[in-house]
Design an enzyme around this catalytic site. Sequence first.
Site, PDB file in Angstrom:
ATOM      1  N   VAL A 101      69.657  86.480  30.403  1.00  0.00           N
ATOM      2  CA  VAL A 101      71.041  86.906  30.603  1.00  0.00           C
ATOM      3  C   VAL A 101      70.970  88.401  30.890  1.00  0.00           C
ATOM      4  CG1 VAL A 101      71.394  87.233  28.097  1.00  0.00           C
ATOM      5  CG2 VAL A 101      73.362  87.004  29.623  1.00  0.00           C
ATOM      6  N   SER A 102      71.660  88.838  31.937  1.00  0.00           N
ATOM      7  CA  SER A 102      71.562  90.233  32.379  1.00  0.00           C
ATOM      8  C   SER A 102      72.061  91.203  31.317  1.00  0.00           C
ATOM      9  CB  SER A 102      72.374  90.437  33.662  1.00  0.00           C
ATOM     10  OG  SER A 102      71.824  89.699  34.725  1.00  0.00           O
ATOM     11  N   ALA A 103      71.591  92.433  31.403  1.00  0.00           N
ATOM     12  CA  ALA A 103      72.070  93.489  30.514  1.00  0.00           C
ATOM     13  C   ALA A 103      73.562  93.710  30.744  1.00  0.00           C
ATOM     14  CB  ALA A 103      71.301  94.773  30.776  1.00  0.00           C
TER      15      ALA A 103
END
Length: 243
Positions: free
Chosen positions: A77-79
Site C-alpha cells: 500500500v503506497s505511502a
Amino acid sequence: HALRGDLLLNGLETMLEENFVKQRQALIRSLISQRILRSSNVIRAMEAVPREKFILEEYRRSAYIDTPLPIGEGQTVSAPHMVAIMLEELDLKKGLNVLEIGAGSGYSAALMAEIVEPTVSDLNKGHVTSIERVPELINFARDNLKRTGYSDRVSIVFGDGTLGYPERSKEMLYDRIVVTAAAPHIPVYLRAQLNKNGIILVPVGDTFMQTLIKATKYEEKMEFREVCNCMFVPLIGEDGFRF
C-alpha cells in the site's frame, strides 16, 4: 469474569481506535504543513478513511507512519504522501466515474469513493471501478471495503489492468483513470477509455524509478505534465511489463 473480560477488551479496543484517530490527524496536519494536502475534499477523505483497516494486522501499528507497507503477494500500500499527491492531481469531484488500475488493499479506492460519492443516497452518483490481477488481493480489498462501508461505491474486478475495463467502457468512458503501478508508457487502451476533459495519472519509467505523469484529454490532443519522481511496483500485463 467473562463480562469483566469483555469490558476490558472493549476498553482496550476503544483506546486503540482513539489512538489511531490521533495518529491519523497528526499525519494529515503534517501533510498539510508540507503543502502536499491542499484541497478540502482530499483532506476530508483522508480524515474519514481509516488506513489501519486496509493493511495487514502485523503492520497496523505503523498505519500512520508515512511509508509504504506490505500487503502480501509482493505488493504494497503506497505511502500516505504519495496517495495524497495522486488524489490532489486527479482533481476528483462528486459524481465522477473513476477507473483504478491496481486495487491493492482497497485503501486508495475508498479514498476516491469518499470524494466522488460521499453519501450513498446522493442522486449525483460517482463510482470507482478497480482492477486487480492478484486473486488474493481481490478478496483482501473486498473484505476491507465491506468492513469500512465502501463496497457499494467501489467495484473490484479481476483482470489485466493494462487493458482497462472494456466491459464497462462500452457503456461509458471514465472521467478519471489512475494507475498505481509502474508502466513503461501510458497504456493505449487506457487512453481510449478516458472521457473528454478526463485525467489519467500514471507512474512511467522502468521497474526501479518512475515519473508520475498527468495527462489531460482534450478534443484533439492530450496534454502531459510531469508531477514528481516516484517508485511503484511494476504494472504487469499485455501493454505493461512482462516477466
